[in-house]
Write an enzyme that holds these catalytic residues in place. Structure first.
Site, PDB file in Angstrom:
ATOM      1  N   SER A 141     -28.217 -63.559  -5.398  1.00  0.00           N
ATOM      2  CA  SER A 141     -27.924 -63.758  -6.223  1.00  0.00           C
ATOM      3  C   SER A 141     -29.064 -63.173  -7.412  1.00  0.00           C
ATOM      4  O   SER A 141     -28.699 -61.423  -7.361  1.00  0.00           O
ATOM      5  CB  SER A 141     -28.446 -65.123  -6.139  1.00  0.00           C
ATOM      6  N   GLU A 247     -20.772 -59.437  -5.019  1.00  0.00           N
ATOM      7  CA  GLU A 247     -20.336 -61.309  -4.589  1.00  0.00           C
ATOM      8  C   GLU A 247     -20.782 -61.952  -5.658  1.00  0.00           C
ATOM      9  O   GLU A 247     -21.573 -61.204  -6.319  1.00  0.00           O
ATOM     10  CB  GLU A 247     -20.573 -61.833  -3.172  1.00  0.00           C
ATOM     11  N   HIS A 317     -22.762 -66.910  -2.249  1.00  0.00           N
ATOM     12  CA  HIS A 317     -23.093 -67.900  -2.389  1.00  0.00           C
ATOM     13  C   HIS A 317     -22.749 -69.307  -1.125  1.00  0.00           C
ATOM     14  O   HIS A 317     -22.056 -69.968  -2.052  1.00  0.00           O
ATOM     15  CB  HIS A 317     -23.659 -68.879  -3.941  1.00  0.00           C
TER      16      HIS A 317
END
Length: 347
Positions: A141, A247, A317
């Site tokens: 992230s 992502e 995630h």
């Protein structure tokens, strides 16, 4: 949950700035560094380089997870600091990272969580100390900025994998052990869902090939929003011939399009040898207007490149998380959706 669009604004990046950053990365990444593999009893530094940790219970949960891995947790001095939504002042968060790299009893650094803030500390890290004391650092992230920045500045292989507060279920824990304890050359591919066993077709965890073929190169990537926010800086690695994976989470489709357009205009995609798009959870079109689909956006940007590429990798995630070595040589097969490590990520 903090969304990155609250903190990251799109920026125009000149070709000159990108070239300058690439030259810097080329000089620093001429030889990759590998950290030592983990062994039971090693020390792990728990850090908060991004968003704040508000509850002591969260710290206790991560401490239990580290001990469950057979490792010894050490808390950074500023772990529970708070400066608004950040886990303390930029210089203090950076000092925790640098000091754990310098500490001989620490073998790995694991962040509590992502959120936002790693990009802010990149100018304050001591990269000479990090280069002289190569250690494992892992996360995902917002931690993307820290992983890419350290690799770009030092050549140290970093790892896109669990944060401290990630669900440490058996499968992600197994990948973590195989890559960081055992030093294996792991093959990563989507798992077939057990519910599909009684069907004639696979329903979950499917991949879609954008362009077929195989490619070899250094694996680079992480969160799309975070990467877009640091393009043009000296904290983006040299991407020539790289295999890029992306992502994201909680972004409307037009925002994904804007972020990918930024990478295209900055010359990122044109350098790649291969491409992987992972998961984009809670990424939906604006309900009030017509929209492209996520697939259409990714295909628009990637298919014309003609490089091996696929969509739908189990990267993002999600609970079943791979531990991917950023900077290590891999081979991908876009028709099968496989990533094969060609070298270990640790020594």
């Amino acid at each position: 949950m903090f969304t990155r669009r609250q903190f990251l604004t799109s920026c125009a990046v000149s070709t000159l700035a990108l070239a300058s950053a690439s030259k810097s990365a080329i000089a620093k990444n001429s030889e990759s560094l590998k950290p030592a593999r983990l062994k039971p009893g090693d020390g792990v530094g728990l850090i908060s380089p991004a968003s704040a940790v508000f509850l002591q219970e969260e710290v206790d949960i991560v401490v239990d997870a580290v001990r469950g891995l057979g490792l010894v947790p050490y808390l950074a001095p500023h772990l529970r600091d708070r400066y608004g939504y950040l886990a303390g002042k930029d210089q203090d968060r950076a000092a925790d990272v640098t000091n754990f790299f310098a500490d001989p009893k620490i073998a790995a650094l694991i962040p509590m969580r992502g959120g936002w803030g790693c990009s802010r500390i990149l100018p304050y890290l001591d990269y000479q100390i990090i280069r002289k004391n190569p250690k494992i650092i892992v996360g995902f992230s917002d931690i993307t900025a820290l992983l890419l920045g350290i690799y770009a500045q030092t050549g140290l292989i970093t790892f896109h994998g669990p944060n401290g507060l990630t669900s440490w279920k058996p499968e992600p824990t197994e990948f973590f052990r195989r890559v960081l304890f055992n030093g294996e050359k792991v093959t990563f591919e989507n798992q077939k869902d057990s519910g599909d066993a009684n069907r004639l077709m696979q329903v979950k965890n499917r991949i879609q090939t954008i362009n077929p073929g195989k490619a070899r190169g250094r694996l680079i990537g992480g969160n799309l929003s975070v990467l877009s926010g640091i393009v043009g800086s000296p904290y983006v690695p040299n991407l020539k011939g790289a295999i890029l994976f992306l992502e994201d989470i909680n972004e409307n489709i037009y925002r994904i399009d804007r972020l990918m357009t930024h990478l295209k205009l900055a010359g990122v995609f044109q350098q790649l040898g291969g491409f992987i798009f992972g998961q984009c959870r809670q990424c939906s079109p604006d309900a009030d207007y017509g929209s492209l689909t996520l697939e259409e956006v990714v295909w628009d940007h990637i298919q014309p490149l003609g490089i091996p590429a696929w969509f739908g990798a189990e990267i993002g995630h999600i609970e079943r998380m791979f531990t991917l070595p950023i900077g290590a040589e891999v081979e991908i097969d876009a028709s099968l959706g496989k990533i094969q490590m060609l070298e270990t990520g640790v020594k």
